[in-house]
Design a protein around this motif. Sequence first.
Motif, PDB file in Angstrom:
ATOM      1  N   VAL A 216      18.623  59.451  35.687  1.00 43.58           N
ATOM      2  CA  VAL A 216      18.444  58.021  35.450  1.00 43.58           C
ATOM      3  C   VAL A 216      19.041  57.216  36.605  1.00 43.58           C
ATOM      4  O   VAL A 216      18.441  56.248  37.094  1.00 43.58           O
ATOM      5  N   GLY A 217      20.226  57.611  37.049  1.00 45.66           N
ATOM      6  CA  GLY A 217      20.864  56.906  38.156  1.00 45.66           C
ATOM      7  C   GLY A 217      20.038  56.947  39.426  1.00 45.66           C
ATOM      8  O   GLY A 217      19.837  55.928  40.094  1.00 45.66           O
ATOM      9  N   PHE A 218      19.524  58.144  39.770  1.00 46.98           N
ATOM     10  CA  PHE A 218      18.693  58.263  40.971  1.00 46.98           C
ATOM     11  C   PHE A 218      17.392  57.486  40.816  1.00 46.98           C
ATOM     12  O   PHE A 218      16.880  56.917  41.789  1.00 46.98           O
TER      13      PHE A 218
ATOM     14  N   LEU B 247      24.709  65.327  31.623  1.00 46.57           N
ATOM     15  CA  LEU B 247      25.035  64.964  33.000  1.00 46.57           C
ATOM     16  C   LEU B 247      23.780  64.941  33.873  1.00 46.57           C
ATOM     17  O   LEU B 247      23.612  64.051  34.717  1.00 46.57           O
ATOM     18  N   ARG B 248      22.889  65.896  33.662  1.00 46.08           N
ATOM     19  CA  ARG B 248      21.654  65.922  34.448  1.00 46.08           C
ATOM     20  C   ARG B 248      20.780  64.725  34.128  1.00 46.08           C
ATOM     21  O   ARG B 248      20.180  64.115  35.031  1.00 46.08           O
ATOM     22  N   LEU B 249      20.699  64.367  32.850  1.00 48.79           N
ATOM     23  CA  LEU B 249      19.902  63.201  32.471  1.00 48.79           C
ATOM     24  C   LEU B 249      20.497  61.917  33.066  1.00 48.79           C
ATOM     25  O   LEU B 249      19.764  61.056  33.566  1.00 48.79           O
ATOM     26  N   ALA B 250      21.837  61.809  32.997  1.00 50.34           N
ATOM     27  CA  ALA B 250      22.490  60.626  33.561  1.00 50.34           C
ATOM     28  C   ALA B 250      22.263  60.548  35.068  1.00 50.34           C
ATOM     29  O   ALA B 250      21.996  59.467  35.616  1.00 50.34           O
TER      30      ALA B 250
ATOM     31  N   VAL C 224      16.932  54.723  39.096  1.00 43.12           N
ATOM     32  CA  VAL C 224      17.222  53.291  39.266  1.00 43.12           C
ATOM     33  C   VAL C 224      17.345  52.938  40.746  1.00 43.12           C
ATOM     34  O   VAL C 224      16.934  51.858  41.180  1.00 43.12           O
ATOM     35  N   ILE C 225      17.893  53.861  41.530  1.00 45.16           N
ATOM     36  CA  ILE C 225      18.103  53.587  42.952  1.00 45.16           C
ATOM     37  C   ILE C 225      16.819  53.755  43.766  1.00 45.16           C
ATOM     38  O   ILE C 225      16.468  52.901  44.591  1.00 45.16           O
ATOM     39  N   TYR C 226      16.094  54.853  43.522  1.00 44.04           N
ATOM     40  CA  TYR C 226      15.032  55.227  44.443  1.00 44.04           C
ATOM     41  C   TYR C 226      13.624  54.850  43.997  1.00 44.04           C
ATOM     42  O   TYR C 226      12.730  54.741  44.846  1.00 44.04           O
ATOM     43  N   VAL C 227      13.380  54.658  42.706  1.00 41.32           N
ATOM     44  CA  VAL C 227      12.042  54.250  42.276  1.00 41.32           C
ATOM     45  C   VAL C 227      11.651  52.898  42.868  1.00 41.32           C
ATOM     46  O   VAL C 227      10.519  52.733  43.355  1.00 41.32           O
TER      47      VAL C 227
END
Length: 271
Positions: A17-19, A11-14, A21-24
Amino acid sequence: MQLSRGARIALRLAAAVGFAVIYVPLLLVLVNSLNPDRSASWPPPGLTGHWWAVAWHNSGARGALWTSVRAGLGATAIALVLGTLIAFAVARHRFFGRGTVSFVVVLPIALPGIVTGIALNSAFSTVLEPLGVGLGLFTVVVGHATFCIVVVFNNVVARLRRTSGSYEEAAMDLGAHTFRAFADVTFPLVRSALFAGGLLAFALSFDEIVVTTFTAGPGVETLPIWIFDNMTRPQQAPVVNVVAAVLVLLSVVPIYLAQRLSADTASGSRV
């Protein structure tokens, strides 16, 4: 619910990855605004604030910023009035079709922006143009207000549903008329919800581009439209990065304040 160690790690890895994709990508925009090269070379050979000074003196960007601010303030004002009135009608009164009214108010936020834009463009062309009112800042404000009303309505109606109407009834029993009861009792209870809804409405209006494209007339250029029109011009790429970074930063502030207000009032104003 207890999760296994492997599930927690997954869950932490997911989430990471989600953050990312959004913030990078947003972080890259900020870094590119400090890139001394006109092209978005990576890694940047250095950092400079030159393009921020150039963007500040760009008359087109400043004019577009002021247009976005005016459109946002106008749409927010309309949304605060209409959204609040509808919220009070739905939360404080029982009438036939109350559920339908709530659905119709919330629907515009779920519709694709291009559908809303086409519908508004057609309506303005059919109704306003014969009256001598063409597409311009006024139609942009009205177009933005159609979906800004939703966030004000949702915030205020949620607060009213958590607030008992007995306080207003007690005030009127003590001799206060309707408007005095609202000013002394109801308004203080919903004030933070109104402020949060207004901030979110302004943020939505400020960065809207799809509906604006269909409702803005010649000479009306908001900041998102200015960015879209200039992003393909190589000479303007650094300035576009700066303006995009400013847009991100300006959008963060009202959303953050609204989130804090909503969280504080949700936990501290139950009655």
